[in-house]
Design a protein around this motif. Structure first.
Motif: not given
Length: 258
Positions: A202-209
């Motif tokens: 979820i954290g990496s999705e918030i940054i860019a996904s």
């Protein structure tokens, strides 16, 4: 029987207390929004949150797809990280010198703020699910590794000596003594590792996904859709709770022999 009745009474009483508390809290929240005391742009509203979830999960399938994307990355990161960690733990147990040699490097990697690696993973693996799996993998691996090493080393040495004296083979000792006794400690790491795999994805999705609940949260926040942000945070909280409950039930089932 009286003990069971008392337990059920306490359980129903706690559920009732939570229902009353949440009803009062949500009612006051909605009333404050309706009266203009709270700006819905920044704090949302209970009715707005319910309508967002209703539209996304019942009237459409968009949120189901985003949820499946995040869950797929979480499960993949958890499985890969756990398997790699348990295999590494077995190697370290059998080759202590190798563990001593690798310890400074593993400690340095484990101490690193993993969120700082997201741009690097995106550069290597792209915006797709692979970079999210890599992020979740790094969080899961170290948690499960430490618990697996501790669990295996915590097995009573007298039991191992007794099995060896009785002529048991190393594989039999591992499957009949080492693994069953190490399961409780390993499972505590697995439970935490699954939650951290979800956090990493979820954290990496918030940054860019491209997709995922994290990407949706980032987009909704940028458009000041606070009802959507809070709704998805509630979904994530419920998901983490279900994960903990499911892992606890699985651990209880595996340890039913104790």
């Amino acid at each position: 029987m009286p003990i069971n009745s008392k337990t059920h009474t306490v359980s129903f009483g706690m559920v009732g207390a939570h229902v009353v508390f949440l009803s009062i809290f949500l009612g006051l929240w909605q009333f404050a929004v309706a009266q203009g005391w709270i700006d819905q742009t920044f704090f949302g509203s209970p009715l707005g949150i319910v309508m967002f979830l209703f539209d996304g999960f019942l009237l459409g399938t968009r949120l189901w797809w985003e949820l499946a994307w995040s869950l797929g990355g979480t499960v993949s990161a958890f499985v890969l990280g756990s398997v790699a960690a348990i295999l590494a733990a077995l190697v370290f147990i059998n080759y202590p010198r190798l563990e001593k040699f690798a310890d400074p490097y593993l400690s340095a990697l484990n101490s690193m703020p993993r969120i700082a690696l997201v741009p690097l993973f995106i550069l290597w693996f792209g915006l797709g699910v692979a970079s999210k799996i890599a992020m979740g993998f790094t969080l899961t691996f170290f948690i499960v590794l430490s618990s697996a090493v501790a669990g295996i080393r915590g097995v009573n040495q007298d039991h191992l000596t007794l099995m060896s004296t009785l002529g048991a083979r190393p594989r039999q000792i591992f499957s009949l003594v080492t693994l069953p006794n190490a399961v409780p400690v390993i499972f505590s790491g697995l439970r935490l590792g699954l939650v951290y795999a979800l956090l990493g994805v979820i954290g990496s999705e918030i940054i860019a996904s491209e997709h995922g609940l994290g990407q949706q949260i980032s987009y909704l926040a940028s458009t000041f859709n606070m009802n959507g942000v809070l709704a998805l945070l509630i979904v994530l909280a419920a998901l983490a709770t279900l994960i903990n409950y499911g892992m606890s039930r699985l651990e209880h089932y595996l340890l039913r022999w104790q």
